[in-house]
Design a protein around this motif. Structure first.
Motif, PDB file in Angstrom:
ATOM      1  N   GLY A 250       0.772  -1.211  -0.118  1.00 17.78           N
ATOM      2  CA  GLY A 250      -0.290   0.222   0.059  1.00 17.78           C
ATOM      3  C   GLY A 250       1.004   1.231   0.007  1.00 17.78           C
ATOM      4  N   ALA A 251       1.702   1.154   0.912  1.00 15.39           N
ATOM      5  CA  ALA A 251       2.929   2.385   0.825  1.00 15.39           C
ATOM      6  C   ALA A 251       3.542   2.536  -0.666  1.00 15.39           C
ATOM      7  N   PHE A 252       3.880   1.613  -1.106  1.00 11.44           N
ATOM      8  CA  PHE A 252       4.516   1.589  -2.335  1.00 11.44           C
ATOM      9  C   PHE A 252       3.723   2.360  -3.550  1.00 11.44           C
ATOM     10  N   LEU A 253       2.518   1.815  -3.514  1.00 13.91           N
ATOM     11  CA  LEU A 253       1.351   2.054  -4.539  1.00 13.91           C
ATOM     12  C   LEU A 253       1.142   3.285  -4.392  1.00 13.91           C
ATOM     13  N   HIS A 254       0.924   4.048  -3.028  1.00  5.78           N
ATOM     14  CA  HIS A 254       0.556   5.281  -2.697  1.00  5.78           C
ATOM     15  C   HIS A 254       1.576   6.333  -3.110  1.00  5.78           C
ATOM     16  N   MET A 255       2.936   5.901  -2.945  1.00  5.79           N
ATOM     17  CA  MET A 255       4.088   6.812  -3.273  1.00  5.79           C
ATOM     18  C   MET A 255       4.162   6.986  -4.613  1.00  5.79           C
ATOM     19  N   ALA A 256       4.161   5.793  -5.268  1.00  9.70           N
ATOM     20  CA  ALA A 256       4.144   5.749  -6.673  1.00  9.70           C
ATOM     21  C   ALA A 256       3.017   6.549  -7.379  1.00  9.70           C
ATOM     22  N   ALA A 257       1.824   6.506  -6.975  1.00  7.32           N
ATOM     23  CA  ALA A 257       0.810   7.293  -7.338  1.00  7.32           C
ATOM     24  C   ALA A 257       1.151   8.689  -7.173  1.00  7.32           C
ATOM     25  N   ASP A 258       1.640   9.054  -6.035  1.00  6.72           N
ATOM     26  CA  ASP A 258       1.911  10.490  -5.609  1.00  6.72           C
ATOM     27  C   ASP A 258       2.724  11.068  -6.628  1.00  6.72           C
ATOM     28  N   ALA A 259       3.577  10.314  -7.058  1.00 12.81           N
ATOM     29  CA  ALA A 259       4.683  10.808  -8.084  1.00 12.81           C
ATOM     30  C   ALA A 259       4.127  11.127  -9.385  1.00 12.81           C
ATOM     31  N   GLY A 260       3.135  10.235  -9.745  1.00 11.15           N
ATOM     32  CA  GLY A 260       2.532  10.380 -10.969  1.00 11.15           C
ATOM     33  C   GLY A 260       1.491  11.448 -10.772  1.00 11.15           C
ATOM     34  N   VAL A 261       0.858  11.693  -9.817  1.00 15.18           N
ATOM     35  CA  VAL A 261       0.089  12.603  -9.686  1.00 15.18           C
ATOM     36  C   VAL A 261       0.723  14.233  -9.667  1.00 15.18           C
ATOM     37  N   SER A 262       1.816  14.144  -8.766  1.00 16.57           N
ATOM     38  CA  SER A 262       2.565  15.432  -8.838  1.00 16.57           C
ATOM     39  C   SER A 262       3.134  15.914 -10.168  1.00 16.57           C
ATOM     40  N   PHE A 263       3.548  14.807 -11.096  1.00 17.97           N
ATOM     41  CA  PHE A 263       3.771  15.069 -12.634  1.00 17.97           C
ATOM     42  C   PHE A 263       2.489  15.576 -13.281  1.00 17.97           C
ATOM     43  N   GLY A 264       1.278  15.126 -12.953  1.00 16.39           N
ATOM     44  CA  GLY A 264       0.148  15.450 -13.687  1.00 16.39           C
ATOM     45  C   GLY A 264      -0.167  16.991 -13.395  1.00 16.39           C
ATOM     46  N   VAL A 265       0.318  17.466 -12.108  1.00 16.42           N
ATOM     47  CA  VAL A 265      -0.046  18.718 -11.396  1.00 16.42           C
ATOM     48  C   VAL A 265       1.071  19.741 -12.079  1.00 16.42           C
ATOM     49  N   VAL A 266       2.172  19.138 -12.551  1.00 16.66           N
ATOM     50  CA  VAL A 266       2.930  19.891 -13.527  1.00 16.66           C
ATOM     51  C   VAL A 266       2.625  20.310 -14.706  1.00 16.66           C
ATOM     52  N   VAL A 267       1.959  19.090 -15.196  1.00 17.13           N
ATOM     53  CA  VAL A 267       1.365  19.462 -16.372  1.00 17.13           C
ATOM     54  C   VAL A 267       0.351  20.360 -16.526  1.00 17.13           C
ATOM     55  N   ALA A 268      -0.459  20.262 -15.437  1.00 25.56           N
ATOM     56  CA  ALA A 268      -1.533  20.992 -15.376  1.00 25.56           C
ATOM     57  C   ALA A 268      -1.320  22.646 -15.054  1.00 25.56           C
ATOM     58  N   GLY A 269      -0.073  22.860 -14.463  1.00 25.64           N
ATOM     59  CA  GLY A 269       0.604  24.223 -14.201  1.00 25.64           C
ATOM     60  C   GLY A 269       0.856  24.992 -15.736  1.00 25.64           C
ATOM     61  N   ILE A 270       1.623  24.091 -16.512  1.00 27.23           N
ATOM     62  CA  ILE A 270       2.292  24.416 -17.794  1.00 27.23           C
ATOM     63  C   ILE A 270       1.035  24.733 -18.692  1.00 27.23           C
ATOM     64  N   ILE A 271      -0.009  24.110 -18.521  1.00 28.58           N
ATOM     65  CA  ILE A 271      -1.466  24.243 -19.466  1.00 28.58           C
ATOM     66  C   ILE A 271      -2.063  25.491 -18.988  1.00 28.58           C
ATOM     67  N   ILE A 272      -1.951  25.969 -17.556  1.00 26.85           N
ATOM     68  CA  ILE A 272      -2.714  27.075 -17.369  1.00 26.85           C
ATOM     69  C   ILE A 272      -1.850  28.233 -17.506  1.00 26.85           C
ATOM     70  N   MET A 273      -0.556  28.045 -17.537  1.00 24.39           N
ATOM     71  CA  MET A 273       0.329  29.192 -17.987  1.00 24.39           C
ATOM     72  C   MET A 273       0.008  29.614 -19.369  1.00 24.39           C
ATOM     73  N   VAL A 274      -0.004  28.530 -20.254  1.00 21.77           N
ATOM     74  CA  VAL A 274      -0.224  28.493 -21.611  1.00 21.77           C
ATOM     75  C   VAL A 274      -1.415  29.036 -22.041  1.00 21.77           C
TER      76      VAL A 274
END
Length: 279
Positions: A129-153
């Motif tokens: 569970g800890a591994f899945l949560h942390m791996a998902a968190d990394a993916g989610v944070s990457f998604g937020v990065v993408v969201a920030g780029i789209i918002i800026m553009v």
């Protein structure tokens, strides 16, 4: 400690930048930190010695913690989804660059933490569970990065709540799996990976064993499996080495750490537990 620090930073910048995606990610990270702390505490309790009142010790606490962690996640996801839906009707301005920088830090930290759990995930539900949560968190944070780029553009205000709902959906998939597995262990279902038909074939395959009954397999903790069974033998020729060898084979072949085996004679008095009304 890395994740506790990051949660505080991400939440602070999320409110400062007006980004629900950052706040959602911080909320999810916080629930994961709580889950890690609960799992850590449960693993410590599981090592405490047994007592006359707790003959299995505190092993079951590891299962209860896994269940509690999944429930906490579902509650957090519900609150994030509710806020995201509200943002569709009342969009808020978002500072895209702040979102990008903070979320990028999250990608690095969550990836490092996930790697710490990668080796033990196959043997412990809490570690998985800890591994899945942390791996998902990394993916989610990457998604937020993408969201920030789209918002800026594009300057689109609806991107932030949309990404938040996508985050919720992604995390919900893994959380539902963890909740399902935790519920199975909590009600003493046979753990995943235990082949019951093969165990039955193995036990009935001994030359002097005519039948078996009252076979039960259940989880003692997220890492330990117990078994109890009655073997009916045709004669008493089984030597004293039979049970230790059988217990070792049950461990080596099926991963069962704690086995309790009762031997009964076929021509003796019938066992009270060998009736149609017994489980």
């Amino acid at each position: 400690m890395l994740n506790v620090t990051f949660v505080a930073i991400e939440a602070g910048y999320g409110f400062a930048a007006g980004s629900l995606a950052l706040i959602a990610d911080a909320g999810h990270n916080l629930s994961d930190v709580l889950g890690l702390l609960l799992a850590w505490g449960a693993s410590l309790l599981a090592t405490k010695p047994v007592t006359e009142r707790r003959t299995y010790g505190f092993r079951k606490v590891t299962i209860m913690v896994s269940l509690a962690s999944s429930v906490l996640l579902l509650i957090a996801l519900g609150s994030i989804a509710w806020e995201a839906i509200g943002r569709f009707f009342d969009p808020k301005p978002v500072e895209g660059m702040t979102v990008i920088l903070v979320a990028a830090i999250g990608v690095v930290i969550n990836t490092i933490t996930a790697l710490l759990f990668i080796s033990g995930q196959k043997h412990d539900l809490n570690i998985r569970g800890a591994f899945l949560h942390m791996a998902a968190d990394a993916g989610v944070s990457f998604g937020v990065v993408v969201a920030g780029i789209i918002i800026m553009v594009t300057g689109g205000l609806l991107i932030d709540p949309l990404i938040s709902l996508i985050i919720v959906a992604v995390i919900l998939v893994g959380t539902w799996s963890l909740l399902r597995d935790s519920m199975r262990l909590a009600i003493d279902s046979v753990p995943e990976g235990i082949d019951m038909p093969e165990i039955k074939r193995y036990l009935t395959g001994f030359e002097n064993v005519s039948q078996i009954h009252d076979l039960h397999v259940w989880p003692m903790s997220t890492t330990e499996v117990a078994l109890s069974v009655h073997l009916v033998v045709v004669n008493e020729s089984l030597n004293n080495d039979f049970l230790p060898k059988l217990q070792k084979q049950l461990y080596d072949r099926f991963g069962i750490e704690h086995s309790t085996i009762q031997i009964e004679r076929q021509d003796g008095d019938p066992c009270m537990l060998n009736t149609d009304g017994c489980i």
